[in-house]
Design a protein around this motif. Structure first.
Motif, mmCIF file in Angstrom:
data_model
loop_
_atom_site.group_PDB
_atom_site.id
_atom_site.type_symbol
_atom_site.label_atom_id
_atom_site.label_comp_id
_atom_site.label_asym_id
_atom_site.label_seq_id
_atom_site.Cartn_x
_atom_site.Cartn_y
_atom_site.Cartn_z
ATOM 1 N N MET A 100 0.578 -1.133 0.208
ATOM 2 C CA MET A 100 -0.147 -0.019 -0.195
ATOM 3 C C MET A 100 1.083 0.723 -0.164
ATOM 4 N N ILE A 101 0.740 2.305 -0.781
ATOM 5 C CA ILE A 101 1.017 3.051 -0.722
ATOM 6 C C ILE A 101 -0.102 5.254 -0.269
ATOM 7 N N THR A 102 0.864 5.560 0.831
ATOM 8 C CA THR A 102 0.153 6.048 1.575
ATOM 9 C C THR A 102 0.042 7.961 0.443
ATOM 10 N N ALA A 103 -0.835 8.194 0.503
ATOM 11 C CA ALA A 103 -0.650 9.607 -0.190
ATOM 12 C C ALA A 103 -1.772 10.488 0.225
ATOM 13 N N GLN B 38 -4.394 5.614 2.362
ATOM 14 C CA GLN B 38 -3.958 4.906 1.606
ATOM 15 C C GLN B 38 -4.537 4.143 -0.037
ATOM 16 N N LEU B 39 -3.955 3.648 -1.060
ATOM 17 C CA LEU B 39 -3.841 3.299 -1.859
ATOM 18 C C LEU B 39 -3.401 1.952 -2.437
ATOM 19 N N GLU B 40 -3.725 1.293 -3.427
ATOM 20 C CA GLU B 40 -3.367 -0.161 -3.910
ATOM 21 C C GLU B 40 -3.223 0.247 -5.484
ATOM 22 N N TRP B 41 -2.661 -0.442 -6.190
ATOM 23 C CA TRP B 41 -3.130 -0.293 -7.457
ATOM 24 C C TRP B 41 -4.005 -1.303 -7.792
ATOM 25 N N GLU B 42 -4.340 -0.393 -8.976
ATOM 26 C CA GLU B 42 -5.911 -1.063 -9.207
ATOM 27 C C GLU B 42 -5.797 -1.829 -9.922
ATOM 28 N N ALA B 43 -7.022 -3.208 -9.383
ATOM 29 C CA ALA B 43 -7.051 -4.284 -10.453
ATOM 30 C C ALA B 43 -6.484 -4.317 -11.528
ATOM 31 N N TYR C 239 -6.842 5.502 -15.073
ATOM 32 C CA TYR C 239 -6.626 5.426 -13.201
ATOM 33 C C TYR C 239 -5.779 4.414 -12.930
ATOM 34 N N ASP C 240 -4.665 4.677 -12.006
ATOM 35 C CA ASP C 240 -4.143 4.158 -11.448
ATOM 36 C C ASP C 240 -3.842 3.382 -10.098
ATOM 37 N N PHE C 241 -4.562 3.993 -9.766
ATOM 38 C CA PHE C 241 -5.012 3.418 -7.670
ATOM 39 C C PHE C 241 -5.887 3.902 -7.818
ATOM 40 N N ARG C 242 -6.402 2.783 -6.322
ATOM 41 C CA ARG C 242 -7.770 2.755 -5.809
ATOM 42 C C ARG C 242 -7.291 3.473 -3.982
ATOM 43 N N ALA C 243 -8.659 4.060 -4.294
ATOM 44 C CA ALA C 243 -8.079 4.419 -2.687
ATOM 45 C C ALA C 243 -8.587 3.731 -1.558
ATOM 46 N N ARG C 244 -8.075 2.857 -0.839
ATOM 47 C CA ARG C 244 -8.425 2.011 -0.004
ATOM 48 C C ARG C 244 -8.820 1.936 1.261
ATOM 49 N N ARG C 245 -8.143 3.347 2.097
ATOM 50 C CA ARG C 245 -8.604 3.302 3.757
ATOM 51 C C ARG C 245 -8.013 4.847 4.348
ATOM 52 N N VAL C 246 -9.398 5.676 4.708
ATOM 53 C CA VAL C 246 -8.790 7.379 4.938
ATOM 54 C C VAL C 246 -7.983 7.140 5.878
ATOM 55 N N ILE C 247 -6.747 7.599 6.707
ATOM 56 C CA ILE C 247 -6.278 7.465 7.667
ATOM 57 C C ILE C 247 -6.441 8.789 8.267
ATOM 58 N N PRO C 248 -6.858 8.110 10.167
ATOM 59 C CA PRO C 248 -7.263 9.161 10.112
ATOM 60 C C PRO C 248 -6.512 10.289 10.388
#
Length: 71
Positions: free
Chosen positions: A1-4, A49-54, A62-71
């Motif tokens: 996962m990538i943090t952005a 947090q991002l992950e690569w698109e399937a 689009y290259d990434f999908r946003a998966r989770r908001v960091i509190p």
């Protein structure tokens, strides 16, 4: 996962431009309703947090999908 960090988010369309160390110049990311239920907008400066698109989803550019908001 990538943090952005969100640079700009287009609420109506569910996508935005995000910045991270791994993506100099920014990247495009889709909103994911799987782990971000209730989030249609992300304020600038918010970290996610991002992950690569399937495979198969990249035809729209689009290259990434946003998966989770960091509190």
């Amino acid at each position: 996962m990538i943090t952005a960090t969100v640079r700009e988010w287009y609420e109506e369309e569910g996508w935005g431009v995000l910045d991270s160390a791994e993506t100099p110049g920014g990247c495009f990311a889709h909103f994911s309703d799987i782990e971000m239920a209730g989030f249609r907008t992300l304020d600038p400066g918010r970290q996610v947090q991002l992950e690569w698109e399937a495979p198969g989803f990249q035809q729209d550019g689009y290259d990434f999908r946003a998966r989770r908001v960091i509190p």
